[in-house]
Design an enzyme around this catalytic site. Structure first.
Site, PDB file in Angstrom:
ATOM      1  N   HIS A 124       0.863  -1.177   0.000  1.00 58.51           N
ATOM      2  CA  HIS A 124       0.000   0.000   0.000  1.00 58.51           C
ATOM      3  C   HIS A 124       0.901   1.229   0.000  1.00 58.51           C
ATOM      4  O   HIS A 124       2.023   1.203   0.500  1.00 58.51           O
ATOM      5  CB  HIS A 124      -0.867  -0.035   1.269  1.00 58.51           C
ATOM      6  CG  HIS A 124      -1.954   0.983   1.333  1.00 58.51           C
ATOM      7  ND1 HIS A 124      -1.714   2.291   1.683  1.00 58.51           N
ATOM      8  CD2 HIS A 124      -3.292   0.887   1.121  1.00 58.51           C
ATOM      9  CE1 HIS A 124      -2.853   2.961   1.693  1.00 58.51           C
ATOM     10  NE2 HIS A 124      -3.831   2.137   1.349  1.00 58.51           N
ATOM     11  N   ASP A 201       2.916  -4.629   8.069  1.00 64.30           N
ATOM     12  CA  ASP A 201       1.646  -3.910   7.949  1.00 64.30           C
ATOM     13  C   ASP A 201       0.527  -4.942   8.028  1.00 64.30           C
ATOM     14  O   ASP A 201       0.287  -5.695   7.093  1.00 64.30           O
ATOM     15  CB  ASP A 201       1.628  -3.162   6.618  1.00 64.30           C
ATOM     16  CG  ASP A 201       0.274  -2.556   6.281  1.00 64.30           C
ATOM     17  OD1 ASP A 201      -0.690  -2.729   7.043  1.00 64.30           O
ATOM     18  OD2 ASP A 201       0.176  -1.907   5.217  1.00 64.30           O
ATOM     19  N   GLN A 204      -4.623  -5.307   6.567  1.00 65.42           N
ATOM     20  CA  GLN A 204      -5.560  -6.167   5.837  1.00 65.42           C
ATOM     21  C   GLN A 204      -5.694  -7.548   6.455  1.00 65.42           C
ATOM     22  O   GLN A 204      -6.680  -8.246   6.223  1.00 65.42           O
ATOM     23  CB  GLN A 204      -5.121  -6.300   4.368  1.00 65.42           C
ATOM     24  CG  GLN A 204      -5.295  -5.038   3.563  1.00 65.42           C
ATOM     25  CD  GLN A 204      -6.742  -4.605   3.467  1.00 65.42           C
ATOM     26  OE1 GLN A 204      -7.651  -5.430   3.378  1.00 65.42           O
ATOM     27  NE2 GLN A 204      -6.973  -3.308   3.495  1.00 65.42           N
ATOM     28  N   LYS A 227     -10.756  -1.707  10.040  1.00 62.47           N
ATOM     29  CA  LYS A 227     -10.768  -2.880   9.156  1.00 62.47           C
ATOM     30  C   LYS A 227     -11.379  -4.092   9.856  1.00 62.47           C
ATOM     31  O   LYS A 227     -11.637  -5.098   9.215  1.00 62.47           O
ATOM     32  CB  LYS A 227      -9.342  -3.241   8.729  1.00 62.47           C
ATOM     33  CG  LYS A 227      -8.513  -2.119   8.153  1.00 62.47           C
ATOM     34  CD  LYS A 227      -8.900  -1.763   6.740  1.00 62.47           C
ATOM     35  CE  LYS A 227      -7.863  -0.815   6.134  1.00 62.47           C
ATOM     36  NZ  LYS A 227      -8.236  -0.357   4.796  1.00 62.47           N
ATOM     37  N   CYS A 365      -4.652   2.350  -3.788  1.00 65.90           N
ATOM     38  CA  CYS A 365      -3.440   2.850  -3.134  1.00 65.90           C
ATOM     39  C   CYS A 365      -2.300   1.843  -3.247  1.00 65.90           C
ATOM     40  O   CYS A 365      -1.491   1.679  -2.317  1.00 65.90           O
ATOM     41  CB  CYS A 365      -3.697   3.201  -1.666  1.00 65.90           C
ATOM     42  SG  CYS A 365      -4.789   4.608  -1.446  1.00 65.90           S
TER      43      CYS A 365
END
Length: 407
Positions: A124, A201, A204, A227, A365
């Site tokens: 991202h 990260d 997600q 999320k 993104c």
């Protein structure tokens, strides 16, 4: 599709799923951008503002103490959920982007010209731009782990990139654009062998995978509450205490100080060193409530159900002539990015919206991924545990209708 989840009961927790869009029942398939929020979490927000809205950590009065207790209990829920050794290794942030920037800014004083940092090709933008800025400040060099046509990282190339010059490695746990679950265990272990720190990260992944951060031995891991059934504007950064003690504060202000004079300021202990100013108190408490909600359903049950939903959707969408799915990794979560030959993804998304179907279109993104496939973007349908097989059927019928109108 067999499942242990009572989907209809779960859907009643999300009143927004009962609304109509453009005269059609809402089919919400944009969960990778923001999941919906159940009544249990909304009620926590309302209870805070109705019952004990006050600033935390600073007041002796009852409301302040109640708010402080609730906020710190939420921190402990995050600690337990991600199996973090110490609650002070949990830093509340405004979201994943905040967490990444906090680390990237802090490492400015640790890097020198010629040092190398490694990111993956499927990041991202929020896990690309801060590291580019770090390289500009320090003279470090950015290296990229390539990906293949299936949307998987080329791990042999990753191992070749690593050297004693490598200081930092950054990778998403799950690609927001493709759904690929990256082999972060291998990535972390290999980076540590050359003495590099690793930030993952987890934005997600967090809604689908319950990460055990002690087992992963990761240095930093960051997520956003929105999320995973929580509110926007709040998230968490996990950092190993040895790193958090070395990193300088990201912001100056109240709460992050021990003592202040005009000659010198000393900083507070963890986690307050990185939590300047009045935080999103209500958001943090609601984040804890969202974790309670999802854990009550059970992450194994969620993963099993969502995988079945994704497999069904994949099969049905591939029955449409001219449709191509981007991201066909063996290990992926419930994201399907696709295009129909000769049709711009925006046009498909616009027609689907008229039918009450919410999907995401564009580069998500993650523009380097789109450049790799030489496409302007994709239509992305992303599923959650409250979606149904019937909604997949509505999506497929909508895509077919859009194709007939646009070809």
């Amino acid at each position: 599709m067999e499942t242990s989840l009572d989907i209809q009961a779960i859907r009643k927790d999300f009143p927004i799923l009962q609304r109509q869009v453009n005269g059609q029942p809402l089919v919400y398939l944009d969960n990778a951008a923001t999941s919906q929020t159940p009544d249990q979490v909304v009620n926590t927000i309302v209870d805070y503002y109705h019952g004990y809205n006050a600033n935390i950590h600073r007041g002796v009065h009852t409301l302040s103490q109640e708010a402080t207790d609730a906020y710190e209990i939420a921190r402990q829920k995050i600690q337990k959920h991600f199996n973090i050794a110490h609650s002070y290794e949990v830093i509340f942030t405004s979201g994943t982007t905040h967490g990444i920037n906090l680390v990237a800014t802090g490492f400015t004083s640790f890097l020198k010209k010629g040092d190398e940092i490694v990111v993956s090709a499927m990041e991202h933008h929020s896990n690309i731009v801060p590291w580019q800025m770090l390289c500009e400040r320090t003279g470090a060099v950015l290296k990229v782990i390539p990906m293949n046509q299936e949307g998987e990282l080329v791990m042999d190339a990753y191992h070749d990139l690593l050297s004693d010059k490598t200081k930092l490695v950054f990778c998403n746990h799950v690609s927001n654009a493709l759904g690929t679950v990256n082999p972060i265990e291998e990535i972390i272990e290999a980076a540590h062998k050359v003495g590099a720190a690793v930030l993952i990260d987890g934005a997600q992944a967090a809604a689908h995978i319950k990460a055990d951060l002690q087992a992963l031995d990761v240095d930093f891991y960051t997520v956003s509450a929105h999320k995973m059934c929580g509110p926007t504007g709040v998230g968490m950064l996990y950092g190993k205490q040895e790193w958090l003690k070395k990193l300088p504060p990201y912001q100056g202000g109240g709460e992050m100080i021990a003592e202040v004079t005009f000659e010198k300021t000393t900083y507070a202990d963890l986690p307050h060193k990185f939590e300047a100013g009045t935080p999103n108190i209500c958001g943090g408490i609601a984040f804890g409530a969202a974790l309670d909600y999802m854990n009550n359903i059970g992450f194994d049950a969620i993963a099993h159900y969502e995988d079945g939903l994704m497999q069904y959707a994949t099969e049905q969408l591939l029955s449409i002539e001219g449709l191509r799915i981007y991201g066909t990794a063996k290990n992926k979560t419930s994201v399907i990015s696709f295009n129909i030959e000769g049709i711009h993804p925006y046009d498909i998304g616009t027609i689907l919206d008229k039918l009450g179907i919410a999907v995401r279109t564009g580069h998500h993104c993650a523009q380097p991924i789109m450049d790799f496939y030489k496409i302007p973007g994709t239509v992305r349908a992303s599923f959650s545990f409250y979606n149904t097989k019937e909604e997949v059927d509505v999506l497929v019928a909508g895509v077919k209708r859009a194709k007939n109108m646009l070809v």
